[in-house]
Scaffold this active site. Structure first.
Site, PDB file in Angstrom:
ATOM      1  N   ARG A  67     -31.675   3.599  20.545  1.00  0.00           N
ATOM      2  CA  ARG A  67     -32.550   3.534  19.367  1.00  0.00           C
ATOM      3  C   ARG A  67     -33.897   4.231  19.571  1.00  0.00           C
ATOM      4  NH1 ARG A  67     -28.958  -0.240  19.090  1.00  0.00           N
ATOM      5  NH2 ARG A  67     -29.272  -0.118  21.315  1.00  0.00           N
ATOM      6  N   THR A  68     -34.612   3.845  20.610  1.00  0.00           N
ATOM      7  CA  THR A  68     -35.993   4.319  20.751  1.00  0.00           C
ATOM      8  C   THR A  68     -36.020   5.817  20.995  1.00  0.00           C
ATOM      9  OG1 THR A  68     -36.418   2.170  21.761  1.00  0.00           O
ATOM     10  CG2 THR A  68     -38.182   3.814  21.884  1.00  0.00           C
ATOM     11  N   LYS A  95     -34.572  15.064  42.969  1.00  0.00           N
ATOM     12  CA  LYS A  95     -34.776  15.698  44.292  1.00  0.00           C
ATOM     13  C   LYS A  95     -36.024  15.149  44.967  1.00  0.00           C
ATOM     14  CE  LYS A  95     -33.125  20.141  42.511  1.00  0.00           C
ATOM     15  NZ  LYS A  95     -33.625  21.490  42.188  1.00  0.00           N
ATOM     16  N   ARG A 117     -40.425   6.047  28.847  1.00  0.00           N
ATOM     17  CA  ARG A 117     -39.807   4.736  29.124  1.00  0.00           C
ATOM     18  C   ARG A 117     -39.579   4.646  30.629  1.00  0.00           C
ATOM     19  NH1 ARG A 117     -34.848   1.708  26.161  1.00  0.00           N
ATOM     20  NH2 ARG A 117     -36.541   1.441  24.659  1.00  0.00           N
ATOM     21  N   HIS A 147     -43.534  -2.975  24.691  1.00  0.00           N
ATOM     22  CA  HIS A 147     -42.717  -2.056  23.884  1.00  0.00           C
ATOM     23  C   HIS A 147     -43.421  -1.989  22.516  1.00  0.00           C
ATOM     24  CE1 HIS A 147     -39.463   0.241  22.417  1.00  0.00           C
ATOM     25  NE2 HIS A 147     -38.439  -0.536  22.700  1.00  0.00           N
TER      26      HIS A 147
END
Ligand code: CP
Length: 327
Positions: A67-68, A95, A117, A147
């Site tokens: 969703r986000t 890496k 996120r 959030h």
């Protein structure tokens, strides 16, 4: 670790969105009012604006999202931004490159807005502290801490169904201890003077006593949703348990805490049912309730795009003011 960062620029304009706690109610109202202007009926033409033309948005999701991530991407594209979705598994972080080296590399490619996120607390704020003066950072989900766009879209959804939250009883049900959604909902609803906010779940999934000021804690689901105007179900966040053995058995959890049609009858007749997604049907919510007439779960998703468009449009003032990007 919590990291403080100034979210407004020297002109008092929104620059970063890291958490809702340090923003005043007027700022949240500004975002909600603009989001309402970006809401069009599903099935009609999606809202569009060219305010971000000439800006570049990079989505950096170091945790899974449907969703986000899709919502920020669509919001940015509907405002005419160039959008980069970094495939983090194929990026040089795999890496050993540090997150700040990744950020500085993309900043050198003239990224103006980072949507981040991450599974660790403090990462969005630390990035915000170190980026160039014209660059903005938006928190798209930070560990169990914050959030903010989810908190705003949840508030917008409740207001559109129920109006002023001051008289409402809101019950958040489930794994609140590990939930950034619950923390941001608490911040948003408290700023708007929610009538009663109940945290409902097994004792081991309720948050520490010194958090969530002003809320009522309940361990019996039936007591927790009785008379509620809004019932928000939360997923058990298996990925945040320190000990795998502490994760509740799904069937036993559903038996004790699953939101079924029978239990929902204890709430007000016109109660709405919310869930931030992703849902685990048959664990925290019955499919019949998720898809039932009281569910506003799909509206939450629609409102999320409007909220993200509003936030992007507002932080554009900062970019324009520091960089001279055409309005
Ligand atoms: N509500 C929410 O954050 O969903 P995603 O994890 O799919 O982005």
């Amino acid at each position: 670790m919590n990291v403080d960062v100034e979210q407004l620029n020297e002109r008092g304009e929104l620059r970063h969105l890291i958490n809702l706690g340090s923003l005043d109610r007027g700022r949240l109202e500004e975002i909600l009012d603009l989001a309402a202007r970006y809401l069009t009926p599903v099935g009609g033409a999606a809202p569009r604006d060219d305010i971000l033309k000439g800006c570049t948005v990079a989505n950096l999701f170091f945790e899974a999202s449907t969703r986000t991530r899709a919502s920020f991407e669509l919001a940015a594209k509907r405002l005419r931004a160039d959008v980069l979705n970094l495939d983090v598994n194929m990026s040089s972080r795999a890496k050993g490159e540090s997150i700040m080296d990744t950020i500085f590399t993309l900043q050198a490619m003239q990224v103006d807005i980072f949507v981040v996120r991450d599974a660790s607390t403090g990462v969005p704020a630390r990035i915000a502290q170190q980026v160039a003066p014209h660059v903005c950072v938006l928190n798209a989900g930070e560990s169990d801490a914050s959030h903010p766009t989810q908190g705003l879209l949840d508030l917008l959804t409740i207001q559109r169904h129920k109006g002023d939250v001051g008289e409402l009883c809101v019950a958040i049900v489930g794994d609140i201890k590990h939930s950034r959604v619950a923390r941001s909902a608490h911040q948003a609803l408290t700023k708007f003077g929610v009538g009663e906010l109940r945290l409902v779940g097994p004792a081991e999934l309720l948050p520490e006593n010194d958090s969530f000021a002003g809320t009522v804690r309940m361990t019996a689901l039936e007591d927790g949703i009785r008379g509620a105007d809004v019932v928000m179900a939360l997923r058990v966040q298996r990925e945040r348990f320190a000990e795998l053995g502490d994760i509740p058995d799904p069937q036993e959890y559903f038996r004790r805490y699953g939101l079924t049609a029978e239990r929902l009858e204890l709430a007000r007749r016109d109660a709405i049912v919310m869930h931030p997604g992703p849902m685990n049907r048959g664990v925290e919510i019955d499919g019949a309730v998720a898809d039932g007439p009281q569910s506003v779960i799909q509206e939450q998703v629609t409102n999320g795009v409007a909220i993200r468009m509003a936030v992007l449009a507002l932080i554009h003032r900062h970019i324009r003011g520091t960089q001279g990007v055409a309005a």
